[in-house]
Each structure stands twice: as structure tokens, then as C-alpha cells.
Design a protein around this motif. Structure first.
Motif, short mmCIF file in Angstrom:
data_model
loop_
_atom_site.label_atom_id
_atom_site.label_comp_id
_atom_site.label_asym_id
_atom_site.label_seq_id
_atom_site.Cartn_x
_atom_site.Cartn_y
_atom_site.Cartn_z
N LEU A 1 53.26 -29.28 48.88
CA LEU A 1 53.14 -29.16 50.33
C LEU A 1 52.97 -27.73 50.82
O LEU A 1 52.79 -27.51 52.02
CB LEU A 1 54.39 -29.77 51.00
CG LEU A 1 54.62 -31.26 50.80
CD1 LEU A 1 55.98 -31.66 51.38
CD2 LEU A 1 53.51 -32.06 51.45
N THR A 2 53.05 -26.75 49.93
CA THR A 2 53.04 -25.33 50.34
C THR A 2 51.87 -24.95 51.23
O THR A 2 52.08 -24.31 52.27
CB THR A 2 53.12 -24.41 49.10
OG1 THR A 2 54.37 -24.65 48.44
CG2 THR A 2 53.03 -22.96 49.49
N PRO A 3 50.62 -25.30 50.92
CA PRO A 3 49.52 -24.90 51.83
C PRO A 3 49.70 -25.47 53.24
O PRO A 3 49.48 -24.76 54.22
CB PRO A 3 48.28 -25.48 51.15
CG PRO A 3 48.65 -25.65 49.72
CD PRO A 3 50.11 -25.96 49.71
N ASP A 4 50.14 -26.72 53.32
CA ASP A 4 50.35 -27.34 54.63
C ASP A 4 51.52 -26.68 55.36
O ASP A 4 51.45 -26.44 56.57
CB ASP A 4 50.61 -28.84 54.44
CG ASP A 4 50.61 -29.59 55.76
OD1 ASP A 4 49.70 -29.34 56.58
OD2 ASP A 4 51.53 -30.42 55.97
N LEU A 5 52.59 -26.36 54.63
CA LEU A 5 53.74 -25.68 55.25
C LEU A 5 53.34 -24.32 55.79
O LEU A 5 53.73 -23.95 56.91
CB LEU A 5 54.88 -25.52 54.23
CG LEU A 5 55.60 -26.77 53.77
CD1 LEU A 5 56.61 -26.44 52.69
CD2 LEU A 5 56.27 -27.46 54.94
N LEU A 6 52.58 -23.56 55.01
CA LEU A 6 52.13 -22.24 55.48
C LEU A 6 51.32 -22.37 56.77
O LEU A 6 51.55 -21.63 57.74
CB LEU A 6 51.25 -21.57 54.41
CG LEU A 6 51.97 -20.81 53.32
CD1 LEU A 6 51.00 -20.40 52.22
CD2 LEU A 6 52.67 -19.59 53.89
#
Length: 141
Positions: A72-77
Motif C-alpha cells: 500500500l506504500t505508493p497509495d499511502l504516499l
């Protein structure tokens, strides 16, 4: 006698305390944002730990939550940036919390009649099952 000041006054007057106070405020704001953004399945086991030079470190309770957060990191960023947080990178770290397991007391035998357990043990050939039932009966007496 000098006038009394509030805690907020003292936290804002010393440079070091001011920096720590700002860092704590930023982490609180990011924690609130993460609580809104993260899916319920991982929300309970992830917390922001520190934020330094644009990198947000999120600690998790286990590897499964860490793996999901890495996906989920890209979406969280993207979502954190859209909410005004200056996050350029997210690092995920597993930090297992100490379990505070409560010792359980022995449960009563399912049969109210221990004699039936005794007759079962007596009817069995010597072996692991017979030994286990005899230990159980010894613990309960």
C-alpha cells in the motif's frame, strides 16, 4: 514572584523542547491521517514511529501487516501528500509488542463424573493417551 506559565509556554520557549513538541504534533497528525486511510485489517497493528527528513517510519506488530503496508506504500504516499503531509518516503519496520498473556486456570472436565474418565483410562492400553488422561485426572484431584 514570577507569574505562573502553562506547560505549553515552557514547551514553546526552549528550542529543543519546541522541536520535540513539533515532532510529536506531526506524528499525532500523521497517526490520525493513517487511521482514516489504512484498511481496517491493518489499522490496529500499524503506528507511525518517527518522521525525519521526509521519511515516515511506520512500525507494525507482525510481518503480515508489514507486507500489506509495503503493497500500500505508493497509495499511502499519495494520500498523505494530498492531505498536506510532507512525506517523500515510507519505511516499514516490524516491532513485535510484548504479549501479556494471562495464565489460564485449568478447566473442569467436560464430564461431571470423574469415574467415567477413570474407567476410560483403565480400559486403554498403555500409551500416550492413557498417560495424558491419568495426568489430567491427577491435576483435577
Amino acid at each position: 514572584m514570577p507569574p505562573a506559565h502553562t506547560l505549553a509556554h515552557y514547551l514553546q520557549t526552549a528550542d529543543t523542547l519546541r522541536a520535540y513538541t513539533r515532532q510529536a504534533q506531526r506524528l499525532t497528525e500523521v497517526a490520525q491521517a493513517l487511521a482514516r486511510i489504512l484498511p481496517p485489517a491493518v489499522r490496529h497493528g500499524a503506528r507511525p514511529a518517527c518522521w525525519n527528513a521526509g521519511t515516515l517510519v511506520i512500525t507494525t506488530d507482525n510481518g503480515a501487516i508489514a507486507a500489506k503496508l509495503k503493497q500500500l506504500t505508493p497509495d499511502l504516499l499519495f494520500k498523505l501528500k494530498n492531505q498536506g503531509h510532507e512525506v517523500s518516503a515510507i519505511r516499514i519496520a516490524v516491532q513485535v509488542r510484548e504479549s501479556r498473556a494471562v495464565p489460564q486456570s485449568p478447566r473442569p472436565l467436560s464430564s461431571p463424573d470423574p469415574a467415567s474418565w477413570r474407567s476410560l483410562a483403565d480400559s486403554l492400553e498403555p500409551g500416550n493417551l492413557k498417560n495424558a488422561i491419568e495426568r489430567l485426572l491427577a491435576q483435577r484431584s
